[in-house]
Design an enzyme around this catalytic site. Structure first.
Site, short mmCIF file in Angstrom:
data_model
loop_
_atom_site.label_atom_id
_atom_site.label_comp_id
_atom_site.label_asym_id
_atom_site.label_seq_id
_atom_site.Cartn_x
_atom_site.Cartn_y
_atom_site.Cartn_z
N LYS A 157 0.85 -1.20 0.00
CA LYS A 157 0.00 0.00 0.00
C LYS A 157 0.89 1.25 0.00
O LYS A 157 2.10 1.15 0.26
CB LYS A 157 -0.91 -0.02 1.22
CG LYS A 157 -0.17 0.07 2.54
CD LYS A 157 -1.07 -0.26 3.73
CE LYS A 157 -0.29 -0.18 5.01
NZ LYS A 157 -0.96 -0.91 6.11
N TYR A 215 14.31 31.54 5.53
CA TYR A 215 13.11 32.30 5.91
C TYR A 215 13.00 32.44 7.41
O TYR A 215 13.30 31.50 8.16
CB TYR A 215 11.84 31.59 5.41
CG TYR A 215 11.61 31.70 3.92
CD1 TYR A 215 11.34 32.93 3.34
CD2 TYR A 215 11.64 30.57 3.12
CE1 TYR A 215 11.11 33.03 1.97
CE2 TYR A 215 11.41 30.65 1.76
CZ TYR A 215 11.14 31.89 1.18
OH TYR A 215 10.92 31.98 -0.15
C1 LIG Z 1 -0.18 -1.95 6.72
C2 LIG Z 1 -0.76 -3.19 7.22
C3 LIG Z 1 0.04 -4.33 7.42
C4 LIG Z 1 1.56 -4.31 7.31
O1 LIG Z 1 2.09 -3.82 8.52
P1 LIG Z 1 3.68 -3.73 8.74
O2 LIG Z 1 3.82 -3.33 10.15
O3 LIG Z 1 4.18 -2.68 7.79
O4 LIG Z 1 4.24 -5.06 8.44
C5 LIG Z 1 -0.59 -5.52 7.78
N1 LIG Z 1 -1.93 -5.57 7.93
C6 LIG Z 1 -2.72 -4.49 7.77
C7 LIG Z 1 -4.18 -4.63 7.98
C8 LIG Z 1 -2.17 -3.27 7.42
O5 LIG Z 1 -2.96 -2.21 7.27
#
Ligand SMILES: *Cc1c(COP(=O)(O)O)cnc(C)c1O
Length: 382
Positions: A44, A270
């Site tokens: 993601k 700035y």
């Molecule tokens: C993002 C996510 C993961 C992965 O988590 P990590 O800590 O990056 O391994 C697993 N399950 C769900 C539901 C997530 O949203």
């Protein structure tokens, strides 16, 4: 669109993603969970800023069998790139999206009865079965049926004949810091899964573990683990670190755009928040908050130039940032600067930047904005 190989020369601030590091980390993760547990690569948010398509292809080639993304759009980017592996949508997919999910063979998450009924109706209309995973909330307080709703789950299977309930999962809020809380979640989730399976619900995949669960809680692996952070070579926490041989895959680079010496008492940036105390050699980098280099409430403390640490001084601007290079000999226009990652023997980690900014390594890599070109590199290390 401009060829990425050219665009990084046109605007010399870029991210290098080491796919050999990802491949190594994925092989090690697969080794850790063993042959009976499937590995779902979580890509993601454009693969946590690393580039979802390249990461997904690499993960699938080295031991992952499944992918997960947040939404339909992220899934379609993978499908458009020709990736055919199963993809689970972790977040909300509106019922109107069901035809697209069917057309592209995507798996949706069901965490609510009304939503399940909507998906059922849409799948009926399309005369196709929609693959879903049920989500149980065992402590995250986010998406999911409460475990107490267990008795209402079995009827859902009968009511939603067009849904193919392939899996069931839960999520851990503190697997990186509280083993007892996580163990209790594993028990609660295991009981829900056992009951449904005893009722004859097939549920091929039960899954719970994120990176911290995968590395720190072997009894949470069930049939599949969902790994994001550790695959990128980053550590869930000091309590649950990535194994020492895991390799961070992302390096954020820029270059020196200007070098000059300021007299004592000269203002920098700035707001005149920085005034030189003595004669100071400064360099300007063509990178700023419009690239995701945080300006406020606090900025990253330092970068690497010439293999040494150089402090950022004054405010980060939209497109430019100044550093003090008084202690570093022979810095010239065009020299490479590393904002995140290694240069020579020195390294600035996402964990360290996170500590300086009051946030976590996850947010550090996700905050590098999409306008910064991603360049794939390889560095076979084993
Ligand atoms: C993002 C996510 C993961 C992965 O988590 P990590 O800590 O990056 O391994 C697993 N399950 C769900 C539901 C997530 O949203």
């Amino acid at each position: 669109m401009i060829d990425p190989d050219i665009s990084y020369r046109l605007r010399p601030t870029w991210v290098e993603v080491d796919l050999d590091a990802i491949a190594h980390n994925v092989r090690r993760l697969k080794q850790i969970v063993g042959p009976r547990v499937a590995l779902m690569a979580v890509v993601k948010a454009d693969g946590y800023g690393h580039g979802a398509v390249d990461v997904a292809r690499t993960a699938l080639a080295h031991g992952a069998s499944h992918l997960a993304v947040a939404n339909l759009e992220e899934a379609l980017i993978l499908r458009t790139a020709g990736i055919h592996a199963p993809i689970l949508i972790l977040s909300y997919a509106p019922p109107e999206a069901v035809p697209l999910a069917l057309a592209h063979d995507l798996t949706l998450t069901v965490y609510d009865e009304a939503l399940a009924a909507d998906y059922q109706r849409e799948a009926e209309k399309a005369r196709q079965r929609l693959r879903v995973h049920l989500k149980i909330d065992t402590g995250m307080g986010r998406l999911g049926f409460l475990p107490g709703a267990g008795d209402r789950l079995a009827p859902l299977f009968e009511a939603c004949s067009q849904l193919d309930f392939e899996g069931i999962y839960t999520h851990f809020p503190v697997a990186d810091e509280d083993a007892a809380f996580t163990a209790e979640q594993v028990r609660t989730f295991g009981a829900v899964v056992d009951q449904l399976r005893a009722d004859g619900k097939a549920l091929k995949y039960a899954h719970a573990a994120n990176s911290a669960g995968t590395l720190g809680a072997p009894d949470s692996h069930f049939d599949l683990v969902r790994v994001g952070l550790a695959m990128y070579g980053l550590s869930p926490s000091e309590l649950v670190p990535a194994p020492p041989d895991f390799r961070p895959a992302l390096t954020w680079k820029s270059v020196v755009a200007s070098v000059k010496t300021l007299p004592p008492g000269h203002t920098v940036g700035y707001g005149n928040t920085y005034v030189t105390e003595r004669e100071t050699r400064i360099a300007v980098m063509p990178v700023g908050y419009a690239d995701g280099l945080r300006r406020a409430p606090s900025h990253q403390r330092e970068v690497l130039v010439g293999g040494m640490h150089a402090p950022i001084i004054g405010r980060v601007s939209m497109e430019k940032t100044m550093i003090d290079i008084s202690a570093i000999p022979d810095v010239r226009i065009g020299d490479e600067v590393v904002l995140l990652g290694a240069q020579g023997d020195e390294r600035i980690s996402a964990e360290e930047i996170g500590r300086n900014l009051g946030t976590i390594n996850y947010e550090v890599v996700c905050s590098i904005l999409p306008r910064v070109p991603r360049q794939v590199i390889t560095s076979p290390g084993d």
